[in-house]
Motif scaffolding. Structure first.
Motif, PDB file in Angstrom:
ATOM      1  N   LEU A  38       0.863  -1.131   0.004  1.00  0.00           N
ATOM      2  CA  LEU A  38      -0.035   0.111  -0.012  1.00  0.00           C
ATOM      3  C   LEU A  38       1.010   1.331   0.174  1.00  0.00           C
ATOM      4  N   ALA A  39       1.842   1.282   0.846  1.00  0.00           N
ATOM      5  CA  ALA A  39       2.703   2.529   0.832  1.00  0.00           C
ATOM      6  C   ALA A  39       3.518   2.580  -0.424  1.00  0.00           C
ATOM      7  N   THR A  50      -0.019  10.215  11.914  1.00  0.00           N
ATOM      8  CA  THR A  50      -0.915   9.042  11.102  1.00  0.00           C
ATOM      9  C   THR A  50      -1.742   9.689  10.236  1.00  0.00           C
ATOM     10  N   ALA A  51      -1.095  10.337   9.153  1.00  0.00           N
ATOM     11  CA  ALA A  51      -1.741  11.365   8.315  1.00  0.00           C
ATOM     12  C   ALA A  51      -1.250  11.081   6.778  1.00  0.00           C
ATOM     13  N   PRO A  81     -10.462   6.157   5.324  1.00  0.00           N
ATOM     14  CA  PRO A  81     -11.237   5.159   5.894  1.00  0.00           C
ATOM     15  C   PRO A  81     -11.540   4.084   4.768  1.00  0.00           C
ATOM     16  N   ALA A  82     -11.460   2.997   5.397  1.00  0.00           N
ATOM     17  CA  ALA A  82     -11.558   1.443   4.794  1.00  0.00           C
ATOM     18  C   ALA A  82     -10.358   1.278   3.923  1.00  0.00           C
ATOM     19  N   LEU A  83      -9.129   2.198   4.123  1.00  0.00           N
ATOM     20  CA  LEU A  83      -8.147   1.799   3.425  1.00  0.00           C
ATOM     21  C   LEU A  83      -6.991   1.743   4.187  1.00  0.00           C
ATOM     22  N   ASN A  84      -6.693   2.842   5.206  1.00  0.00           N
ATOM     23  CA  ASN A  84      -5.654   2.742   6.120  1.00  0.00           C
ATOM     24  C   ASN A  84      -6.061   3.132   7.452  1.00  0.00           C
ATOM     25  N   ILE A 137       0.361   1.641  14.209  1.00  0.00           N
ATOM     26  CA  ILE A 137       1.424   2.674  13.781  1.00  0.00           C
ATOM     27  C   ILE A 137       1.898   3.422  15.077  1.00  0.00           C
ATOM     28  N   LEU A 138       0.755   3.931  15.724  1.00  0.00           N
ATOM     29  CA  LEU A 138       1.084   4.563  17.130  1.00  0.00           C
ATOM     30  C   LEU A 138       2.079   3.586  18.062  1.00  0.00           C
ATOM     31  N   ASP A 139       1.492   2.268  17.978  1.00  0.00           N
ATOM     32  CA  ASP A 139       2.531   1.305  19.059  1.00  0.00           C
ATOM     33  C   ASP A 139       3.755   1.218  18.549  1.00  0.00           C
ATOM     34  N   ALA A 140       4.310   1.125  16.936  1.00  0.00           N
ATOM     35  CA  ALA A 140       5.306   1.082  16.623  1.00  0.00           C
ATOM     36  C   ALA A 140       6.387   2.278  16.772  1.00  0.00           C
ATOM     37  N   ALA A 141       5.550   3.376  16.771  1.00  0.00           N
ATOM     38  CA  ALA A 141       6.231   4.815  16.814  1.00  0.00           C
ATOM     39  C   ALA A 141       6.712   4.867  18.358  1.00  0.00           C
ATOM     40  N   ALA A 142       5.768   4.573  19.509  1.00  0.00           N
ATOM     41  CA  ALA A 142       5.977   4.775  20.810  1.00  0.00           C
ATOM     42  C   ALA A 142       7.234   3.711  21.027  1.00  0.00           C
TER      43      ALA A 142
END
Length: 384
Positions: free
Chosen positions: A226-227, A258-259, A263-266, A273-278
């Motif tokens: 996707l990226a 996270t921007a 919706p319905a895609l990512n 993502i927040l967990d990985a960044a933390a």
């Protein structure tokens, strides 16, 4: 090969497809995949200010298959000033710098794409292949900082196009800007999708020691497929997370963005993502919803139909649910987060995840107390 030239209306696209026409009838003519390899947009429609629309067609003399691929070109932007000002009430800065115009990262959803129409170019493939640099940006910045009565506030960089896009490796304009900001003790906030930012850890870490620097990196997906299709020339998600880890380890305040959430895609990836960044050491986070101003709507629609045709209608239905029934609502205060039940749910999910991970418990506010106005070039110093 010839080109057909027809008159074109340049009014902004409507919020929904015209009656009697299918969604596929609304999209532009896609450029051959081989010609746009490694690019985000599918088409290269004329800008909205152009009096004529041009479309390539095969007249029998030369096949369209023989046309060369889109190659990145870099022109010179002879700007007289480099600091842009804004008074938008829902943006946390009033001044910014953009070292480049256009962006080779090719993010299909980029809200800055319509700005290429001001140059007589397409917000489509032109935006990511016909780039302009501001080589005099560091000198112009230093000159503007000498203006009598200048009051420092955080300088935002990367708010329109990415200052660390691939051509920065060669031209190093962003590094030159940072050198001026460090010398003058001016605070800076950076937003990027590129791991190239770690090149400047030496400057940023010194500035961070004086509370002058903060770096936000946008991570939109942990799915490499996707990226790559959505942001074809941006750094991969693992490299962005590694950049956040290195910046944090160097004592530089970091933010994960996270921007945009689509919706319905990512949007389902937000918590991961927040967990990985933390775990990479990030202490702050933010999010915005997908924005589709002007030509971006049709470019995103074309990309979505080409890559995720099964999700197309569902994605746009949810977008309209969060935009008051429209594809985009530019209303201040709601354009970043949206409205309605779906937008509310995303906001609550974000808050709960941040609370669980300890994010946003404290936000770093940069200092302006170190600013020293540079001397005007060629100006005689006072005797006393």
């Amino acid at each position: 090969m010839s080109r057909a030239i027809q008159s074109a209306q340049t009014s902004p696209p409507s919020a929904a497809p015209a009656a009697g026409l299918s969604d596929f009838d609304q999209i532009g003519v896609a450029i051959d995949a081989a010609r746009r390899r490694g690019r985000g947009a599918q088409t290269n429609a004329s800008g909205r200010y152009e009096r004529e629309a041009r479309a390539a067609f095969d007249d029998g003399w030369q096949s369209l298959d023989e046309l060369p691929p889109f190659k990145t070109s870099v022109g010179i932007d002879t700007a007289r000033k480099v600091i842009s000002r804004n008074d938008s009430p829902d943006i946390g800065f009033d001044r910014s710098i953009n070292p480049y115009r256009g962006c080779e990262h090719g993010c299909v959803y980029c809200f800055a794409r319509p700005t290429h129409a001001y140059l007589g170019l397409s917000p489509g493939l032109d935006f990511e292949s016909k780039l302009f640099m501001k080589p005099d940006a560091p000198a112009l910045l230093e000159k503007e900082l000498t203006v009598s009565g200048y009051e420092p506030r955080t300088m935002a960089i990367g708010t329109n196009t990415d200052p660390y896009q691939p051509i920065e490796r060669e031209h190093k304009i962003m590094r030159g800007i940072l050198e001026v900001l460090e010398k003058t003790g001016h605070p800076v906030g950076i937003v990027t999708k590129s791991a190239l930012v770690v090149r400047d850890i030496d400057i940023l870490s010194r500035m961070a020691e004086r509370n002058l620097a903060k770096v936000a990196i946008s991570v939109t997906s942990l799915d490499p497929k996707l990226a790559r299709s959505m942001e074809p020339r941006a750094s991969t998600p693992p490299k962005r997370l590694e950049a956040l880890r290195q910046l944090s380890a160097a004592g530089i305040p970091t933010v994960v963005m996270t921007a945009p959430l689509i919706p319905a895609l990512n949007d389902s990836e937000m918590e991961r993502i927040l967990d990985a960044a933390a775990h990479a050491g990030v202490k702050e986070a933010n999010y915005t919803l997908l924005r589709l101003p002007l030509e971006v709507r049709d470019l995103f629609r074309e990309w979505l139909i080409a890559n995720y045709p099964d999700r197309y209608r569902h994605v746009f239905t949810l977008i309209r649910d969060m935009r008051g029934g429209k594809d985009y609502d530019s209303q201040w205060g709601t354009r970043m987060k949206g409205t309605g039940p779906m937008a509310w749910m995303i906001g609550r999910r974000f808050e709960i995840a941040c609370e669980r991970l300890g994010l946003n418990r404290k936000r770093v506010k940069l200092s302006t107390s170190h600013f020293v106005q540079p001397e005007k070039s060629g100006e005689q110093l006072d005797l006393f």
